[in-house]
Design a protein around this motif. Structure first.
Motif, PDB file in Angstrom:
ATOM      1  N   TRP A 156       0.821  -1.212   0.000  1.00 30.60           N
ATOM      2  CA  TRP A 156       0.000   0.000   0.000  1.00 30.60           C
ATOM      3  C   TRP A 156       0.857   1.266   0.000  1.00 30.60           C
ATOM      4  O   TRP A 156       0.603   2.188  -0.774  1.00 30.60           O
ATOM      5  CB  TRP A 156      -0.920   0.019   1.231  1.00 30.60           C
ATOM      6  N   ASP A 157       1.861   1.315   0.850  1.00 31.89           N
ATOM      7  CA  ASP A 157       2.649   2.540   1.013  1.00 31.89           C
ATOM      8  C   ASP A 157       3.342   2.942  -0.283  1.00 31.89           C
ATOM      9  O   ASP A 157       3.418   4.126  -0.612  1.00 31.89           O
ATOM     10  CB  ASP A 157       3.679   2.334   2.127  1.00 31.89           C
ATOM     11  N   SER A 158       3.843   1.955  -1.040  1.00 32.03           N
ATOM     12  CA  SER A 158       4.544   2.265  -2.291  1.00 32.03           C
ATOM     13  C   SER A 158       3.594   2.614  -3.423  1.00 32.03           C
ATOM     14  O   SER A 158       4.028   2.945  -4.525  1.00 32.03           O
ATOM     15  CB  SER A 158       5.442   1.092  -2.704  1.00 32.03           C
ATOM     16  N   HIS A 159       2.292   2.525  -3.148  1.00 25.13           N
ATOM     17  CA  HIS A 159       1.276   2.936  -4.119  1.00 25.13           C
ATOM     18  C   HIS A 159       0.508   4.156  -3.595  1.00 25.13           C
ATOM     19  O   HIS A 159      -0.640   4.384  -3.994  1.00 25.13           O
ATOM     20  CB  HIS A 159       0.297   1.791  -4.384  1.00 25.13           C
ATOM     21  N   ALA A 160       1.142   4.909  -2.719  1.00 20.45           N
ATOM     22  CA  ALA A 160       0.489   6.073  -2.121  1.00 20.45           C
ATOM     23  C   ALA A 160       1.338   7.323  -2.355  1.00 20.45           C
ATOM     24  O   ALA A 160       2.568   7.257  -2.472  1.00 20.45           O
ATOM     25  CB  ALA A 160       0.271   5.860  -0.624  1.00 20.45           C
ATOM     26  N   SER A 161       0.663   8.451  -2.436  1.00 24.80           N
ATOM     27  CA  SER A 161       1.333   9.748  -2.550  1.00 24.80           C
ATOM     28  C   SER A 161       0.763  10.676  -1.489  1.00 24.80           C
ATOM     29  O   SER A 161      -0.469  10.833  -1.386  1.00 24.80           O
ATOM     30  CB  SER A 161       1.112  10.353  -3.942  1.00 24.80           C
ATOM     31  N   ASN A 162       1.665  11.241  -0.683  1.00 25.40           N
ATOM     32  CA  ASN A 162       1.246  12.154   0.389  1.00 25.40           C
ATOM     33  C   ASN A 162       0.171  11.537   1.275  1.00 25.40           C
ATOM     34  O   ASN A 162      -0.796  12.198   1.680  1.00 25.40           O
ATOM     35  CB  ASN A 162       0.749  13.482  -0.205  1.00 25.40           C
TER      36      ASN A 162
END
Length: 701
Positions: free
Chosen positions: A83-89
């Motif tokens: 999830w984190d590597s597919h998130a922005s801000n």
């Protein structure tokens, strides 16, 4: 998703006014239906910066694959997810949420339960289960537990909102293996930094952040099952989870616990026997009988006795208190370095271990989920085929019938037809006593327009780990590879040119630093298909001279190229001493690791190093006659043309980049063409005229 749940009509989030009136079933109520579980591994959990779902070699899950999971007898599918590597801000990408939804829907629409987790994903949570000063893989750092918990809560609120209307067939899992990457620094837990009550308080905080986020979105999420993990998902750490279990606003009964089960010596150990213990190839009575040292039995971790004791402890600790347990991952590698009867005994042992483990899990209130990576090389866990471009066959083919059937039997399912064990044993036969051994490797690229690599890798252990006593490496080999197929020209819908080169590589030290050196890029080191030759590479020949040689982890050979096909037989890899003598590092008594475009088998070599009559011989590619003269700045090729006509000459480096290219009119008979180059190093010269094609490696000056 709206639909009929097991316990009646389940309404969407907007329709659910009272969780008390329309609560989803409790964990103990759905546990009996969850049955046997399966992991879609190495796919949705691949970090976005490492290529996402297809970055580690697997295709994106499709309908045929997920149906095959159901048809194989599984009723729960764990979906490890990043999830984190597919998130922005702090915001998860909407397209990524849709991609995950696609997989979840495929699972649930096939009537199975889906466990959607938050996997490692760079270790943003997993590697920081502490507050303040602590250790991650980079060393001593400071981490704010409150900051990590806030991110955990934010992500799960977004995930839960996306899936709020789904019925009880969707289950959330807070983490994966929290703390498993703690560095080895002399701590209290087998050398790792200790996982104590203070750290359990932090992990409890992370789990409660997930549960709070899910519950806050309402609807079916108000009572959706959430799975919480024991420290490192280790069974011996599960008492910490039991004593400090996360609180749930929904009340008791809407959570499950999670552990993983990989008894190391039997399941994962591949680097060789150690002073503290040996690799277990065999299990209980599934053993050759003359190798008790490599058989998991008695009270060893992974034996019948230990499985029953560990699983009954989980039952009394959790299930008997209304908390079923998910074995989120379990499995044992296929040790395809073994051959013949030993390989057969090993594969039978694996199948028996899987069957006993899932039967014991079922008896003790555990949902066993087998780990499946999609790869089918040495050390794989794969049961259902995915990588058809690499291994052939069809998506959904069963690659390990015996293991699957042993688990199906534990759940009262009929055996499926097929025989995977004999097929693997026939590919890796015993070598007659007294004959030398080698490894015959076949290389075949799958694509025509991009570089692929075939790897022969030897994991080092024990005394072999110290290469500092040598000044270089010697390899003895024979064979031939051609860069003219699987297709030969633009008319076949592929690139005009193929190329190939080979590098020796090694990895050393705690950081597994990479070093490599060219082997078959040098004009005086061409392969010979008719006789063995030796090639020596000194440490100073490496692009960067290797360091930490007294702690070498692996050495091997990578064959790079496009449109490559052919075979090479390797007799040995040896270390070169300062006095010029050699010591064998590996003479392929067991098959080394083979990856990528490389497949192979151990073969017998007679006293002269030739391949024995019982082995497959390399197929020699048709040779082309072209004389090449190399001078500083120029390359001249002389060749014979069968007919007059237009011809082309191309000079490429081994990255596939064109250095010089020329189109010219060739005469029938003798011809020559000159190309220009200010490039130095290995290159490929290709001349085409009509149906004729000549290719030769050159060393530009």
């Amino acid at each position: 998703m709206f639909g009929i749940g097991k316990f009646g009509l389940v309404f969407g989030a907007l329709s659910l006014a009272s969780t008390a009136a329309f609560a989803l079933p409790k964990a103990t109520e759905i546990y009996p239906d969850m049955g046997l579980g399966y992991n879609i591994g190495n796919t949705m959990e691949v970090p976005g910066n490492q290529g996402g779902p297809t970055g580690w070699g697997n295709p994106f899950p499709d309908a045929a694959y997920v149906k095959a999971i159901k048809d194989a007898g599984f009723n729960t599918v764990r979906i490890p997810c990043a999830w984190d590597s597919h998130a922005s801000n702090g915001t998860i990408n909407a397209g990524w949420l849709d991609s995950v939804k696609t997989v979840v829907d495929l699972v649930i629409n096939n009537g199975m339960y889906a466990i959607l987790n938050s996997h490692w994903d760079g270790g943003w949570l997993e590697d920081h289960v502490f507050d303040g000063e602590g250790y991650d893989k980079t060393g001593l750092v400071n981490s704010s537990a409150a900051t990590v918990a806030a991110k955990q809560e934010s992500y799960w609120k977004q995930i839960a909102t996306k899936f709020a209307a789904y019925d009880e067939h969707l289950i959330f899992a807070s983490a994966n293996e929290p703390g498993v990457n703690d560095p080895w620094n002399g701590g209290a837990d087998n050398g790792q930094w200790a996982f104590d009550e203070n750290r359990m308080k932090v992990l409890k905080q992370f789990h409660e952040a997930c549960i709070k986020a899910v519950r806050s979105t309402g609807g079916n999420n108000a009572t959706r099952i959430v799975v919480v993990q024991a420290p490192r998902t280790e069974i011996d750490k599960s008492p910490l989870l039991a004593s400090m279990y996360p609180e749930d606003p929904a009340g008791a009964g809407y959570t499950m616990a999670e552990i993983h089960f990989y008894p190391y010596q039997f399941s994962l150990m591949t680097s060789g026997d150690e002073s503290w213990g040996k690799m277990f190839y065999y299990w209980e009575d599934q053993t050759p009988g003359n190798d008790a040292a490599h058989t998991c039995s008695g009270s060893a971790l992974g034996s019948k006795k230990s499985i029953d004791e560990l699983f009954s402890g989980l039952k009394s600790r959790f299930y008997d208190n209304g908390i079923p347990v998910v074995i989120g991952e379990m499995g044992a590698v296929k040790r395809l370095s073994l051959t013949g009867d030993n390989l057969k005994a090993h594969l039978k042992a694996r199948a028996a271990w899987y069957g006993y483990t899932v039967a014991s899990a079922k008896k003790n209130g555990l949902v066993p989920c087998v780990w499946d990576t999609g790869d089918e090389g040495d050390g794989n866990f794969t049961i259902i085929r995915r990588q058809v471009n690499k291994f052939g066959g069809n998506v959904g083919d069963i690659t390990d019938v015996e293991t699957l059937n042993s688990m199906r039997e534990a759940y009262g399912q009929a055996a499926l037809p097929g025989n995977s064990i004999d097929s693997l044993v026939n590919q890796n036969p015993d070598i007659p006593e007294g004959e030398g051994k080698g490894i015959l490797v076949t290389y075949a690229t799958k694509t025509s327009d991009s570089s692929e690599v075939g790897t022969l890798r030897i994991n080092l252990s024990g005394t072999k780990k110290d290469l500092s006593q040598y000044v270089g490496i010697e390899v003895r080999l024979k064979g031939e590879v051609a860069s003219a197929g699987p297709c030969t020209g633009a008319g076949d819908g592929c690139g005009d040119f193929g190329w190939t080169s080979m590098d020796l590589f090694m990895m050393t030290g705690g950081s597994w630093a990479w070093f490599d050196a060219p082997v078959l890029q040098q004009a005086d080191q061409e392969l010979n298909a008719s006789k063995f030759q030796t090639i020596q590479v000194k440490w100073e020949d490496f692009r960067t001279e290797p360091a930490d040689l007294n702690s070498a982890n692996a050495i091997g050979l990578n064959l790079y190229g496009t449109q490559v096909t052919g075979t090479i037989t390797f007799d040995y890899i040896a270390g070169i001493k300062a006095d010029g003598s050699i010591e064998i590092i590996d003479d392929f008594d067991k098959k080394p690791g083979l990856e990528g475009t490389a497949t192979g088998k151990v073969v017998a070599l007679n006293g002269t190093g030739d391949i024995g009559s019982n082995a497959i011989r390399p197929v020699r590619a048709a040779s082309s006659k072209m004389l090449v003269s190399v001078r500083p700045g120029t390359v001249t090729a002389s060749f014979s043309a069968a007919t007059a006509g237009m011809a082309s000459a191309t000079l490429m480096n081994f990255m596939g980049q064109v250095i010089d290219q020329k189109t010219f009119s060739a005469s029938k008979g003798a011809n020559s063409v000159e190309l220009q180059s200010n490039y130095r190093g290995a290159a490929m010269l290709i001349v085409k005229q009509g149906s004729q094609r000549y290719a030769q490696k050159v060393l530009l000056k």
